[in-house]
Design a protein around this motif. Structure first.
Motif, mmCIF file in Angstrom:
data_model
loop_
_atom_site.group_PDB
_atom_site.id
_atom_site.type_symbol
_atom_site.label_atom_id
_atom_site.label_comp_id
_atom_site.label_asym_id
_atom_site.label_seq_id
_atom_site.Cartn_x
_atom_site.Cartn_y
_atom_site.Cartn_z
ATOM 1 N N LEU B 126 4.650 -39.261 -32.233
ATOM 2 C CA LEU B 126 3.814 -39.502 -31.392
ATOM 3 C C LEU B 126 4.039 -39.491 -30.092
ATOM 4 N N VAL B 127 5.322 -39.652 -29.523
ATOM 5 C CA VAL B 127 5.708 -39.426 -28.114
ATOM 6 C C VAL B 127 5.786 -37.979 -27.963
ATOM 7 N N ALA B 128 6.409 -37.140 -28.898
ATOM 8 C CA ALA B 128 6.292 -35.857 -28.629
ATOM 9 C C ALA B 128 5.056 -35.170 -28.674
ATOM 10 N N ILE B 129 4.219 -35.461 -29.478
ATOM 11 C CA ILE B 129 2.597 -35.130 -29.132
ATOM 12 C C ILE B 129 2.222 -35.266 -28.149
ATOM 13 N N HIS B 130 2.374 -36.524 -27.553
ATOM 14 C CA HIS B 130 1.886 -36.983 -26.192
ATOM 15 C C HIS B 130 2.413 -36.078 -24.789
ATOM 16 N N LYS B 131 3.814 -35.608 -25.049
ATOM 17 C CA LYS B 131 4.517 -34.809 -24.064
ATOM 18 C C LYS B 131 3.929 -33.472 -24.311
ATOM 19 N N MET B 132 3.705 -32.837 -25.511
ATOM 20 C CA MET B 132 3.177 -31.725 -25.706
ATOM 21 C C MET B 132 1.736 -31.462 -25.028
ATOM 22 N N SER B 133 1.030 -32.386 -24.963
ATOM 23 C CA SER B 133 -0.277 -32.305 -24.487
ATOM 24 C C SER B 133 0.038 -32.223 -22.959
ATOM 25 N N HIS B 134 0.985 -32.557 -22.300
ATOM 26 C CA HIS B 134 1.184 -32.257 -20.767
ATOM 27 C C HIS B 134 1.569 -30.894 -20.498
ATOM 28 N N LEU B 135 1.740 -30.332 -21.659
ATOM 29 C CA LEU B 135 2.141 -28.487 -21.252
ATOM 30 C C LEU B 135 1.088 -27.836 -21.353
ATOM 31 N N SER B 136 0.857 -26.733 -20.605
ATOM 32 C CA SER B 136 -0.341 -25.986 -20.971
ATOM 33 C C SER B 136 -0.144 -25.212 -22.108
ATOM 34 N N ALA B 137 -1.390 -24.684 -22.727
ATOM 35 C CA ALA B 137 -1.517 -24.147 -23.899
ATOM 36 C C ALA B 137 -0.480 -22.981 -23.928
ATOM 37 N N PHE B 174 -4.116 -28.252 -38.236
ATOM 38 C CA PHE B 174 -3.542 -29.361 -37.176
ATOM 39 C C PHE B 174 -2.711 -28.609 -35.958
ATOM 40 N N MET B 175 -1.904 -27.750 -36.699
ATOM 41 C CA MET B 175 -1.067 -27.102 -35.583
ATOM 42 C C MET B 175 -1.924 -26.107 -34.562
ATOM 43 N N GLU B 176 -2.942 -25.546 -35.034
ATOM 44 C CA GLU B 176 -3.869 -24.820 -34.156
ATOM 45 C C GLU B 176 -4.420 -25.591 -33.120
ATOM 46 N N ASN B 177 -4.814 -26.871 -33.719
ATOM 47 C CA ASN B 177 -5.429 -27.723 -32.520
ATOM 48 C C ASN B 177 -4.312 -28.034 -31.547
ATOM 49 N N MET B 178 -3.077 -28.438 -32.069
ATOM 50 C CA MET B 178 -1.933 -29.074 -31.076
ATOM 51 C C MET B 178 -1.584 -27.986 -30.046
ATOM 52 N N LEU B 179 -1.569 -26.664 -30.223
ATOM 53 C CA LEU B 179 -1.068 -25.695 -29.667
ATOM 54 C C LEU B 179 -2.558 -25.075 -28.468
ATOM 55 N N ASN B 180 -3.597 -25.372 -28.895
ATOM 56 C CA ASN B 180 -4.512 -24.512 -28.146
ATOM 57 C C ASN B 180 -5.376 -25.569 -27.200
ATOM 58 N N LYS B 181 -5.679 -26.762 -27.897
ATOM 59 C CA LYS B 181 -6.428 -27.810 -27.278
ATOM 60 C C LYS B 181 -5.821 -28.057 -25.753
ATOM 61 N N GLU B 182 -6.896 -28.577 -25.035
ATOM 62 C CA GLU B 182 -6.542 -29.079 -23.634
ATOM 63 C C GLU B 182 -5.884 -30.631 -23.637
ATOM 64 N N ARG B 183 -5.245 -31.146 -22.884
ATOM 65 C CA ARG B 183 -5.063 -32.352 -22.877
ATOM 66 C C ARG B 183 -6.380 -33.558 -22.867
ATOM 67 N N GLU B 184 -7.308 -33.267 -22.239
ATOM 68 C CA GLU B 184 -8.712 -34.007 -22.232
ATOM 69 C C GLU B 184 -9.518 -33.717 -23.622
ATOM 70 N N SER B 185 -8.771 -33.082 -24.703
ATOM 71 C CA SER B 185 -9.752 -32.736 -25.787
ATOM 72 C C SER B 185 -9.617 -34.058 -26.573
ATOM 73 N N ARG B 186 -10.718 -34.288 -27.269
ATOM 74 C CA ARG B 186 -10.545 -35.294 -28.522
ATOM 75 C C ARG B 186 -9.364 -35.237 -29.430
ATOM 76 N N PHE B 187 -8.906 -34.047 -29.598
ATOM 77 C CA PHE B 187 -7.768 -34.149 -30.565
ATOM 78 C C PHE B 187 -6.556 -34.922 -29.841
ATOM 79 N N PHE B 188 -6.206 -34.727 -28.423
ATOM 80 C CA PHE B 188 -5.144 -35.292 -28.187
ATOM 81 C C PHE B 188 -5.361 -36.588 -27.723
ATOM 82 N N ARG B 189 -6.699 -36.872 -27.164
ATOM 83 C CA ARG B 189 -7.017 -38.306 -26.854
ATOM 84 C C ARG B 189 -7.163 -39.369 -27.986
#
Lengths: 196, 250
Positions: B126-137, B174-189
């Motif tokens: 969970l922490v890793a996916i949150h950190k991932m959201s801070h990186l650009s696509a 799931f991986m596609e969402n994680m690699l492409n979506k923006e931090r503000e997207s519903r996927f990360f939020r």
């Protein structure tokens, strides 16, 4: 786990957690610590049975005051410095306002912890503590003044001899106490009851 | 020039991830206290030199012990505990999509409808996916980016892929969402409540650790250390020979 109504407390926790997940302001953690330290440390000090009550009160008050100064410094730094500095830096460099704000919030906490709080404590605590001890000393003197029994003539119901320490009373057949006791016994026919 | 460098440094992903972590915030703050308070005690000219040295060393030792005890006990316990508690809370809240929408909707963003963190085996993913959201696509997809690769590995190892298939249809989706979506997207939020829960639990742990546990334990250790270093005895002897004003700064 049914889909019934959601507990209002859970709703509040979920909302707070969402906000924390979005942005974890360092002020939350340091403020929580300062507030609970301000409650717990004086409490522990007052619970110490070995210390003198006056010293305990002084130490507890000082500990509480230190944390009040710390919490106030954190809040003042956060509320007054973060916004203007972040906006200025955003305008000057064109960076992301969100990231700059988060960075400045954290640096504000660091500046407070390493410099502003010790400085505020050094400047404020001693004068406040001196003022408080002067005030309490004055109050103590005032209350003591009410208890002064000088110039007051007490109504004596018992002979003063009873209050004299027994060791200082001269003893012997010719001492004043023995002579008076013998005289008193002779006048009352020897019917005096001891301890009556 | 200096301003640009400063803004660049504080905007870096590593720094942003660090300052969003309660354990790091509290540890750095305690470490700075361990430096700042003794320094000010030493600088206080109202007190004589020996007492200043004694008080400053005691304060330094106290803060370092508090930090050590805090780091040893609290983060691990409370992060794990927080994850377990908020896994249940997220499941409960996920059954109320209207409520979730109402608290997550803003003028610019759509509200989320689910927030389950069941797919994660532990808090690391969970922490890793949150950190991932801070990186650009672009950085997330860059195979030469060490941080992104490290985070991807953590997510790979600590995610229940069977549940991901049920929830998202397939691992690839799931991986596609994680690699492409923006931090503000519903996927990360959708993971914000879980991540916030871990931070909330860490704050509770920090309060318990630094205001109850660490002071009590460090007082038990502090005096033997001071005695072993012969500081307690020399201070006592010194204070007996001449009356001193002790700076009791907490």
């Amino acid at each position: 786990m049914g889909a019934g109504n959601l507990n209002p407390i859970l709703k509040k926790i979920a909302k707070a957690a969402y906000n924390l997940g979005d942005h974890n302001d360092p002020l939350n953690a340091v403020l929580a610590i300062a507030i609970f330290k301000g409650i717990n440390r004086p409490l522990f000090t007052m619970m110490d049975k070995e210390s003198d009550p006056k010293t305990k009160r002084y130490a507890a008050f000082r500990e509480g005051l230190t944390e009040v100064v710390a919490a106030s410094t954190y809040i003042i730094t956060n509320k007054t410095l973060v916004k203007p500095i972040s906006k200025y830096l955003e305008k000057k460099t064109g960076g992301s306002l969100g990231k700059i704000t988060h960075g400045i919030e954290f640096l504000g906490v660091c500046l407070s912890a390493v410099f502003l709080i010790p400085l505020a404590c050094n400047l404020l605590l001693n004068p406040i503590m001196k003022g408080v001890s002067k005030l309490t000393h004055k109050k103590e003197q005032e209350t003591k003044g009410l208890d002064i029994k000088e110039n007051v003539v007490p109504t004596l119901s018992k002979p003063i001899v009873q209050h004299l320490p027994a060791t200082n009373v001269p003893k012997g057949p010719n001492s004043l106490v023995v002579v008076l006791q013998n005289k008193y016994a002779a006048n009352n026919g020897g019917n005096m009851k001891v301890g009556a | 020039m200096i301003t640009n460098t400063f803004v660049h440094l504080i905007s870096k992903n590593g720094f942003q991830n660090l300052i969003q972590n309660t354990t790091a915030q509290v540890s750095i703050e305690t470490g700075l206290k361990a430096v700042g308070r003794p320094a000010f005690t030493l600088a206080d000219t109202h007190v004589d030199k020996e007492t200043r040295k004694y008080s400053a060393f005691k304060e330094l030792l106290y803060q370092l012990l508090c930090l050590g005890i805090y780091l040893a006990v609290i983060p691990v316990t409370f992060k794990k505990g927080g994850f377990a508690v908020f896994k249940k809370l997220c499941n409960k809240v996920s059954q109320h999509p209207e409520f979730l929408k109402s608290i997550t909707k803003t003028d610019k963003l759509q509200g989320i409808e689910k927030c389950s963190i069941d797919i994660f085996k532990n808090e690391k993913a969970l922490v890793a996916i949150h950190k991932m959201s801070h990186l650009s696509a672009a950085k997330r997809q860059d195979k030469a980016n060490d941080l992104a690769q490290k985070l991807l590995k953590t997510i790979e190892e600590n995610t229940n892929w069977e549940l991901v298939k049920k929830e998202y249809g397939s691992k690839e989706k799931f991986m596609e969402n994680m690699l492409n979506k923006e931090r503000e997207s519903r996927f990360f939020r959708q993971f914000f409540i879980g991540k916030g829960g871990i931070e909330m639990s860490s704050i509770v742990g920090s309060v318990v650790g630094l205001t109850i546990l660490a002071p009590e334990l460090s007082h038990l250790i502090l005096h033997p250390i001071m005695k072993a270093l012969n500081l307690e005895a020399s201070h006592k002897a010194n204070s007996e020979t001449k009356p001193q004003k002790i700076n009791k700064q907490a």
